[in-house]
Design an enzyme around this catalytic site. Structure first.
Site, PDB file in Angstrom:
ATOM      1  N   ASP A   1      51.966  67.514  53.484  1.00 14.04           N
ATOM      2  CA  ASP A   1      52.516  67.966  52.197  1.00 14.04           C
ATOM      3  C   ASP A   1      51.394  68.457  51.270  1.00 14.04           C
ATOM      4  OD1 ASP A   1      54.411  68.380  50.196  1.00 14.04           O
ATOM      5  OD2 ASP A   1      54.430  66.296  49.524  1.00 14.04           O
TER       6      ASP A   1
ATOM      7  N   GLU B   1      49.675  73.801  49.758  1.00 11.56           N
ATOM      8  CA  GLU B   1      49.660  75.229  49.334  1.00 11.56           C
ATOM      9  C   GLU B   1      48.252  75.668  48.958  1.00 11.56           C
ATOM     10  OE1 GLU B   1      51.817  72.881  48.265  1.00 11.56           O
ATOM     11  OE2 GLU B   1      53.387  73.557  49.617  1.00 11.56           O
TER      12      GLU B   1
ATOM     13  N   ASP C   1      61.230  71.405  48.314  1.00 13.29           N
ATOM     14  CA  ASP C   1      62.014  70.680  47.308  1.00 13.29           C
ATOM     15  C   ASP C   1      63.209  71.464  46.794  1.00 13.29           C
ATOM     16  OD1 ASP C   1      60.015  68.896  47.713  1.00 13.29           O
ATOM     17  OD2 ASP C   1      59.028  69.202  45.785  1.00 13.29           O
TER      18      ASP C   1
HETATM   19  O1  MIG Z   1      54.754  66.341  44.043  1.00 13.40           O
HETATM   20  O2  MIG Z   1      55.429  62.958  48.220  1.00 13.40           O
HETATM   21  O3  MIG Z   1      57.954  68.290  48.916  1.00 13.40           O
HETATM   22  O4  MIG Z   1      59.165  66.056  50.044  1.00 13.40           O
HETATM   23  O5  MIG Z   1      58.876  63.613  48.707  1.00 13.40           O
HETATM   24  C1  MIG Z   1      55.767  65.910  44.924  1.00 13.40           C
HETATM   25  C2  MIG Z   1      56.401  63.146  47.253  1.00 13.40           C
HETATM   26  C3  MIG Z   1      55.164  65.510  46.220  1.00 13.40           C
HETATM   27  C4  MIG Z   1      56.662  66.892  47.497  1.00 13.40           C
HETATM   28  C5  MIG Z   1      57.405  67.012  48.778  1.00 13.40           C
HETATM   29  C6  MIG Z   1      58.465  65.965  48.843  1.00 13.40           C
HETATM   30  C7  MIG Z   1      57.855  64.591  48.706  1.00 13.40           C
HETATM   31  C8  MIG Z   1      57.068  64.516  47.392  1.00 13.40           C
HETATM   32  N1  MIG Z   1      56.073  65.576  47.353  1.00 13.40           N
END
Ligand code: MIG
Length: 628
Positions: free
Chosen positions: A305, A308, A418
Site C-alpha cells: 500500500d 504511489e 479506496d
Molecule cells: O491512508 O492502511 O487503500 O486499503 O485500509 C490510508 C489503511 C491507508 C489505504 C488503503 C486501504 C487501507 C488504508 N490505507
C-alpha cells in the site's frame, strides 16, 4: 504487427519484454503537433478502450485522463487520475489500432473531452517509446500487446477463495473472532487481512507484540482452520534510529535522497519516514529481503500500500508551512484569508514540489522522482515478487499492490483502492475490469461493499453477486465505517449462498484465468470484443464476458429487482437461488430479467462446471464437478 517509435526515453521502464527495433517516420495514424501532442481524429462511431484503472465507462471516449499514480480516496467522475498509470489504449473506428505510451512521467489522454471528435495525447515531457499495434481484431491487438509486455502474474489457487479485511481489526483476537463468525455461519473463507495496526508503530516488517504475541503460532492456528493471514506492507519506512530496517537502509544509502544527498524525509503513517529507492536494484533487493521477517512466521501473501507513493507531507514543506502560518497569524480572518490559511496545509499532500525534491539512483542514471513517478509502486511490487520467489521458492505467493504501471502485472495483482459504499461503485468496478485486463492486470478486484462510507446489507449482496466473478474477491472497509462483513447484517444465509457459489465456480474461474494468462487473453471482456459486428453489443456498458462461456449482467441499482440484459446470441440463463438452480434458454436480443435480492443470475454459452460446496479452497475438490 507492432511498430516502435522511440522519442529519446530517459529510462528503460521494463514494461516491455520483447525487443523491437524502432522505426523512423510518422507514428501513423497519429499526427504529431508542434507542441508534441499525438492527435487522432475519431470517426463518429469510434470507440476507445483501455487505460486500465480509471473512472467512467468501458468506452473511454468523452473524458480526459491523466496517468499519474495518485492516492485518491474519492473515485468520483470528475477525477482524472487514480492509483495506476496504464498507458495502453485502443481506438476502434475507421482504423483499429492499439497504442502504448511507455513513459514514466505524466501523460494526458484527452479522448474527446476538449473536442469531441479528437483524441489528443500529451506527454508532459517528450521522452517516451510509443508502440503502435495493428491486428485482425480487438482481441488480436490485445494479445499482441500482452505478448509484448510478458505473462501476467498467477496467484496461488487459494487466492481465488474469499477474503475479509477491515482497517480496524487491531489484534489477534479481532481476527480470531472474525474467523469464528465466518465459520459459525458456515460461510467459506480463505484469507483474513492484517491492516497497518498489526505493526509496531507502523514500522514495516515489525509485529506489535501486545497485539500479536505469537504471530507464527497464530498464523499456524489459522492455517489449520484453512485461513491465511495476509499482512499489509507500506512503502515508507519510519525514520527512527535503532529501528533496524531504517538503520540498515540509511547506512547503505538505499533511501531516496534530496538534492544535497540527504535522505528525503516525508510524513506518512509512521510519522517521519523515508522512501526506499525501489528503482535502485540494490535497494530493491534489500527491501525485498525484509519480507523474510514475515514469511519466517508462516505468512504466504502480502498487499502493498501507499506506493504511489502517498505523502501526507514533505518535512521541509511542512516546516515552511508553519512559517507561512505565522505571517498570517495577525491577519483579519475574512473568508479569503481563512481559505488561504487552510490551503497551506491541504496542498502539502502528494505535492508535485515534493515529488520534484527527491531523487532515484537507477541503472540508467539519477532522476528526480517527478520524472519517473509512475514507476514507484510497480518497482515496489517487483521488489516483493522477486524476493518472495527466493524466500518461498516452492509455492506461489499472493501479492497485490495499490499503485501500478504496466510491467507490474508480471509481479502481482492490484486492488482498485479506496472506493465508497456507493451503488455507482459496483458499476465502476465492473467497468474498470476489462481495461485492467487489457493492460495485463488479471488478478484484481475492488473493495467489496465499498471502503469509505457506510455499507448496507442490500449493497453488499449486489456487490458480492458481481464480485464472485472477480479473481480477487475481498470485502474491505475503512476504520470507523459500519461493519460490513458477510455476518454483520444478521442474515447470513444469503451471503453463505453467494460466497458458496463463488467456491463452486472456482474450477471455471481459475481455469479461465490460467487460460487467459497463458494465451495473453482477457479474462473479462467488453461484449464489443466478442461481437465486433453487433452494434448493440458494442454499446453495452454494464455487462461483461467472463472466460469463454459466461456473460454477467449484475444488478447495481438500489432497490432494482430486475434489469435489461442484452444477449448478442442465444444463451442459457442460469439462476442460482438459495438451494435451487434453474436454467432457461433465451434467444438473442433484449430481455427484462428479474433478479430478486439474493439470486445470482448469469448467462452461459456452454455447460458450466460447478464444484461441490466447500468451506475453503483446501477442501475444494476441483475435479468433482457437475455441469449446469
Ligand atoms: O491512508 O492502511 O487503500 O486499503 O485500509 C490510508 C489503511 C491507508 C489505504 C488503503 C486501504 C487501507 C488504508 N490505507
Amino acid at each position: 504487427m507492432i511498430k516502435l517509435y522511440s522519442y529519446s526515453p530517459i529510462i528503460n521502464t521494463g514494461a516491455v519484454v520483447k525487443k523491437i527495433m524502432p522505426i523512423d517516420g510518422k507514428p501513423l495514424p497519429f499526427s504529431l503537433t508542434e507542441d508534441n501532442s499525438f492527435v487522432y481524429r475519431m470517426h463518429e462511431k469510434c470507440r476507445v478502450y483501455g487505460l486500465g484503472e480509471t473512472v467512467r465507462g468501458i468506452n473511454k471516449r468523452g473524458w480526459i485522463y491523466k496517468s499519474w499514480c495518485t492516492d485518491e480516496p474519492w473515485h468520483t467522475e470528475d477525477k482524472r487520475s487514480l492509483y495506476g498509470a496504464h498507458n495502453f489504449i485502443i481506438f476502434d473506428g475507421e482504423d483499429t489500432f492499439g497504442a502504448f505510451f511507455d513513459i514514466p512521467g505524466r501523460i494526458a489522454f484527452d479522448i474527446g473531452y476538449t473536442d469531441s471528435d479528437t483524441a489528443v495525447i500529451t506527454p508532459e515531457k517528450f521522452n517516451l517509446d510509443l508502440y503502435i499495434i495493428t491486428g485482425d481484431s480487438l482481441k488480436d491487438i490485445v494479445s499482441q500487446f500482452r505478448s509484448l509486455i510478458g505473462k501476467s502474474y498467477i496467484p496461488p489457487l487459494w487466492a481465488f477463495g474469499y477474503g475479509q479485511s477491515r482497517w480496524g481489526y487491531v489484534k489477534e483476537e479481532d481476527i480470531r473472532l472474525c474467523a469464528d463468525k465466518y465459520q459459525e455461519a458456515n460461510i467459506p473463507i480463505d484469507m483474513l487481512y492484517l491492516d497497518i495496526d498489526y505493526m509496531d508503530s507502523f514500522e514495516d516488517f515489525t509485529v506489535n507484540k501486545e497485539r500479536y504475541p505469537d504471530l507464527k503460532g497464530f498464523a499456524a492456528e489459522m492455517k489449520e482452520r484453512g485461513i491465511r493471514l495476509i499482512p499489509i506492507i507500506d512503502a515508507a519506512v519510519k525514520k527512527l534510529d535503532g529501528y533496524s530496517v531504517y538503520d540498515e537502509g540509511h547506512e547503505k544509502g538505499y533511501f531516496c535522497k534530496d538534492e544535497d544527498g540527504e535522505d528525503f524525509v516525508v510524513g506518512v503513517w509512521p510519522g517521519k519516514s523515508v522512501l526506499p529507492d525501489f528503482l535502485d536494484p540494490g535497494a530493491s533487493r534489500w527491501f525485498g529481503a525484509q519480507y523474510k521477517a514475515l514469511t519466517d512466521q508462516g505468512i504466504e501473501g502480502f498487499w502493498n500500500d501507499m506506493n504511489e507513493p502517498a505523502l501526507f507531507y514533505g518535512e521541509k514543506a511542512l516546516d515552511n508551512s508553519f512559517e507561512e502560518l505565522k505571517t498570517l497569524e495577525g491577519s483579519k480572518h475574512d473568508a479569503m484569508s481563512f481559505f488561504r490559511t487552510r490551503e497551506i496545509f491541504i496542498r502539502l499532500q502528494n505535492s508535485d514540489n515534493d515529488y520534484k525534491s527527491f531523487y532515484h539512483n537507477t541503472p540508467d542514471g539519477r532522476f528526480s522522482h517527478y520524472d519517473v513517478h509512475n514507476l514507484y509502486g510497480y518497482k515496489m511490487t517487483q521488489s516483493a515478487a522477486e524476493a518472495l520467489k527466493k524466500l518461498r521458492p516452492d509455492e506461489p505467493s499472493l501479492l497485490f499492490s495499490r499503485a501500478s504501471y504496466i510491467g507490474a502485472h508480471r509481479s502481482g495483482g492490484i486492488w482498485t483502492g479506496d472506493n465508497h459504499s456507493w451503488w455507482s461503485h459496483i458499476l465502476q468496478s465492473l467497468q474498470q475490469m476489462p481495461g485492467l485486463n487489457m493492460c495485463g492486470f488479471l488478478y484484481s478486484g475492488s473493495d467489496i461493499g465499498g471502503f469509505n462510507a457506510d455499507c448496507t446489507c442490500e449493497l453488499l449482496i449486489r456487490w458480492m453477486s458481481f464480485a464472485i466473478f472477480t479473481p480477487l474477491m475481498r470485502d474491505h472497509a475503512a476504520a470507523g465505517t459500519r461493519s460490513q462483513e458477510a455476518f454483520a447484517f444478521g442474515d447470513t444465509e444469503v451471503f453463505r449462498h453467494i460466497i458458496t457459489l463463488r467456491y463452486r465456480l472456482i474450477p471455471y474461474l481459475y481455469s479461465s484465468f490460467i487460460k487467459a494468462v497463458e494465451n495473453d487473453e482477457m479474462y473479462f471482456r467488453p461484449l464489443a470484443f466478442d461481437y465486433e459486428d453487433d452494434e448493440i453489443a458494442k454499446s453495452v456498458e454494464d455487462q461483461l464476458m467472463v472466460g469463454d462461456s459466461i456473460m454477467i449482467a449484475p444488478v447495481y441499482i438500489q432497490n432494482a429487482e430486475a434489469r435489461h440484459v442484452y444477449l448478442p446470441e442465444a444463451m442459457r440463463l442460469i439462476r442460482m437461488s438459495s438451494g435451487d438452480i434453474s436454467t432457461e434458454e433465451l434467444n438473442e436480443g433484449w430481455h427484462y430479467v428479474s433478479v430478486p435480492m439474493g439470486d445470482v443470475v448469469f448467462f452461459a454459452k456452454s455447460p458450466i462446471p460447478l464444484a461441490k460446496p466447500a468451506k475453503n479452497t483446501t477442501e475444494l475438490n476441483m475435479d468433482d464437478v457437475e455441469y449446469v
